[in-house]
Design a protein around this motif. Structure first.
Motif, short mmCIF file in Angstrom:
data_model
loop_
_atom_site.label_atom_id
_atom_site.label_comp_id
_atom_site.label_asym_id
_atom_site.label_seq_id
_atom_site.Cartn_x
_atom_site.Cartn_y
_atom_site.Cartn_z
N TYR A 115 -28.02 -23.55 -3.23
CA TYR A 115 -26.70 -23.29 -3.78
C TYR A 115 -25.73 -24.41 -3.46
CZ TYR A 115 -24.73 -21.77 0.74
OH TYR A 115 -24.25 -21.72 2.02
N LYS A 116 -24.76 -24.56 -4.37
CA LYS A 116 -23.67 -25.50 -4.17
C LYS A 116 -22.39 -24.69 -4.07
CE LYS A 116 -25.47 -29.62 -6.45
NZ LYS A 116 -25.31 -30.54 -7.57
N GLU A 117 -21.49 -25.19 -3.27
CA GLU A 117 -20.24 -24.47 -3.02
C GLU A 117 -19.05 -25.35 -3.43
OE1 GLU A 117 -17.88 -23.69 1.03
OE2 GLU A 117 -19.93 -22.91 1.02
N TYR A 118 -18.12 -24.76 -4.13
CA TYR A 118 -16.89 -25.45 -4.53
C TYR A 118 -15.72 -24.62 -4.03
CZ TYR A 118 -20.45 -27.13 -7.78
OH TYR A 118 -21.61 -27.61 -8.32
N SER A 119 -14.83 -25.22 -3.24
CA SER A 119 -13.68 -24.49 -2.70
C SER A 119 -12.40 -25.27 -2.92
CB SER A 119 -13.85 -24.24 -1.19
OG SER A 119 -14.85 -23.29 -0.94
N PHE A 120 -11.34 -24.54 -3.20
CA PHE A 120 -10.02 -25.14 -3.35
C PHE A 120 -8.97 -24.05 -3.16
CE2 PHE A 120 -11.31 -23.75 -7.55
CZ PHE A 120 -10.19 -23.07 -8.01
N TYR A 121 -7.73 -24.47 -2.99
CA TYR A 121 -6.65 -23.50 -2.94
C TYR A 121 -5.47 -24.03 -3.74
CZ TYR A 121 -3.73 -26.20 0.27
OH TYR A 121 -2.94 -27.17 0.80
N SER A 122 -4.60 -23.13 -4.09
CA SER A 122 -3.38 -23.46 -4.82
C SER A 122 -2.24 -22.69 -4.15
CB SER A 122 -3.52 -23.03 -6.29
OG SER A 122 -2.32 -23.21 -6.99
N SER A 123 -1.06 -23.31 -4.10
CA SER A 123 0.10 -22.59 -3.57
C SER A 123 1.28 -22.76 -4.51
CB SER A 123 0.47 -23.09 -2.17
OG SER A 123 0.97 -24.40 -2.22
N SER A 124 2.11 -21.74 -4.55
CA SER A 124 3.31 -21.75 -5.39
C SER A 124 4.48 -21.21 -4.58
CB SER A 124 3.11 -20.86 -6.63
OG SER A 124 2.08 -21.38 -7.45
N ASP A 125 5.67 -21.73 -4.85
CA ASP A 125 6.90 -21.23 -4.22
C ASP A 125 7.48 -20.12 -5.07
OD1 ASP A 125 6.69 -23.11 -2.22
OD2 ASP A 125 8.14 -24.49 -3.10
N VAL A 126 7.89 -19.05 -4.42
CA VAL A 126 8.51 -17.91 -5.11
C VAL A 126 9.86 -17.64 -4.46
CG1 VAL A 126 8.26 -15.49 -5.79
CG2 VAL A 126 6.21 -16.92 -5.48
N SER A 127 10.91 -17.60 -5.27
CA SER A 127 12.25 -17.29 -4.78
C SER A 127 12.68 -15.92 -5.29
CB SER A 127 13.26 -18.35 -5.22
OG SER A 127 12.89 -19.62 -4.74
N PHE A 128 13.14 -15.09 -4.37
CA PHE A 128 13.63 -13.75 -4.70
C PHE A 128 15.16 -13.75 -4.74
CE2 PHE A 128 9.54 -12.12 -4.12
CZ PHE A 128 9.50 -10.74 -4.17
N TYR A 129 15.71 -12.95 -5.62
CA TYR A 129 17.15 -12.64 -5.57
C TYR A 129 17.39 -11.75 -4.35
CZ TYR A 129 18.08 -14.28 -10.33
OH TYR A 129 18.24 -15.06 -11.45
N PRO A 130 18.63 -11.66 -3.88
CA PRO A 130 18.93 -10.68 -2.83
C PRO A 130 18.61 -9.26 -3.33
CG PRO A 130 20.73 -12.25 -3.06
CD PRO A 130 19.79 -12.49 -4.22
N MET A 131 18.16 -8.41 -2.43
CA MET A 131 17.83 -7.02 -2.77
C MET A 131 18.51 -6.11 -1.75
SD MET A 131 13.72 -7.66 -3.21
CE MET A 131 13.23 -6.00 -3.61
N THR A 132 19.05 -5.00 -2.22
CA THR A 132 19.63 -4.02 -1.30
C THR A 132 18.50 -3.19 -0.71
OG1 THR A 132 19.87 -2.31 -2.99
CG2 THR A 132 21.71 -3.87 -2.73
N ASP A 133 18.78 -2.51 0.41
CA ASP A 133 17.78 -1.61 0.99
C ASP A 133 17.38 -0.54 -0.01
OD1 ASP A 133 18.11 -3.15 3.23
OD2 ASP A 133 18.82 -1.52 4.53
N LYS A 134 18.35 -0.06 -0.78
CA LYS A 134 18.07 0.97 -1.79
C LYS A 134 17.09 0.45 -2.84
CE LYS A 134 20.29 3.98 -5.18
NZ LYS A 134 21.51 4.30 -5.92
N GLU A 135 17.29 -0.80 -3.29
CA GLU A 135 16.38 -1.39 -4.27
C GLU A 135 14.98 -1.55 -3.68
OE1 GLU A 135 18.94 -4.36 -7.13
OE2 GLU A 135 18.78 -4.91 -5.01
N ILE A 136 14.92 -1.98 -2.43
CA ILE A 136 13.62 -2.17 -1.77
C ILE A 136 12.87 -0.85 -1.68
CG2 ILE A 136 12.46 -2.81 0.39
CD1 ILE A 136 14.69 -4.93 0.79
N TYR A 137 13.56 0.20 -1.19
CA TYR A 137 12.88 1.50 -1.06
C TYR A 137 12.50 2.09 -2.41
CZ TYR A 137 13.32 1.94 4.00
OH TYR A 137 13.17 1.75 5.35
N SER A 138 13.34 1.87 -3.41
CA SER A 138 13.02 2.35 -4.75
C SER A 138 11.76 1.67 -5.27
CB SER A 138 14.20 2.08 -5.69
OG SER A 138 13.90 2.49 -7.00
N TYR A 139 11.65 0.37 -5.02
CA TYR A 139 10.46 -0.36 -5.44
C TYR A 139 9.22 0.12 -4.66
CZ TYR A 139 7.18 -4.20 -6.19
OH TYR A 139 6.05 -4.94 -6.48
N ILE A 140 9.37 0.34 -3.37
CA ILE A 140 8.26 0.84 -2.55
C ILE A 140 7.81 2.21 -3.05
CG2 ILE A 140 7.59 1.65 -0.25
CD1 ILE A 140 9.49 -0.58 0.85
#
Length: 194
Positions: A115-140
């Motif tokens: 077998y042959k193995e090929y490995s790599f990774y990728s990374s991306s930056d993600v920026s969130f808007y501010p969220m209230t505690d209420k929004e966070i719990y609602s999403y959860i």
């Protein structure tokens, strides 16, 4: 012609491969994930390799794709939340700021005992808007965050909190399909036509 096997039960990875036209079977890894590093890139590479090697044991002639995604903020790796409060802790850490999503991919090209193995990774930056505690719990409460690294799914309900991304969107979802295709193509393997 290769038998292509996705070593993951992730519906998002399945959808991404289907979207680009790959014919494959799903056979998720059942091995316990072992993390021996704190560097996010090394962690996703190691976990993707563990998954691919575990599934490769079951095949004689196949192309096995293992992948793993994590979220990292200020040197802290955020996996899947353990419970509601863990999800809140993660989202509170991410809201109003920028973090990184990493996906590691390992492909095992197994032909008999070779077998042959090929490995790599990728990374991306993600920026969130501010969220209230209420929004966070609602999403959860939507239950969406509970099986996702960093406690959010960018392709789902959390999309309303995403301010900006820099990098490959598919990396954040869980499989950088363009990088996968191009990496294998450079090795003479055409995922779409072999």
């Amino acid at each position: 012609m290769y038998q292509i096997v996705l070593a993951s039960s992730s519906p998002r990875r399945k959808e991404l491969l289907e979207r680009i036209g790959v014919t494959f079977t799903i056979d998720p890894s059942t091995s316990e994930e072992i993390i021996t590093d704190t560097d996010p890139a090394k962690v996703v590479l190691s976990l993707s390799k563990q998954k691919a090697l575990d599934v490769a044991k079951r095949y004689d002639n196949a192309l096995i794709i293992g992948a793993d995604t994590i979220v990292s903020k200020e040197e802290q790796i955020l996996g899947k939340p353990k419970d509601r409060e863990d999800a809140f802790r993660m989202l509170k850490l991410l809201e109003g700021d920028t973090h990184q999503a990493y996906t590691g991919v390992t492909v095992i090209n197994k032909q008999g005992q070779e077998y042959k193995e090929y490995s790599f990774y990728s990374s991306s930056d993600v920026s969130f808007y501010p969220m209230t505690d209420k929004e966070i719990y609602s999403y959860i409460d939507s239950k969406e965050p509970m099986d996702k690294a960093g406690a959010y799914g960018i392709q789902g309900k959390s999309a309303v909190f995403i301010k900006e991304i820099k990098g490959d969107y598919n990396t954040i979802v869980g499989l950088p399909v363009a990088m996968l295709y191009q990496t294998l193509l450079s090795e003479g393997i055409d995922l779409l036509h072999d």
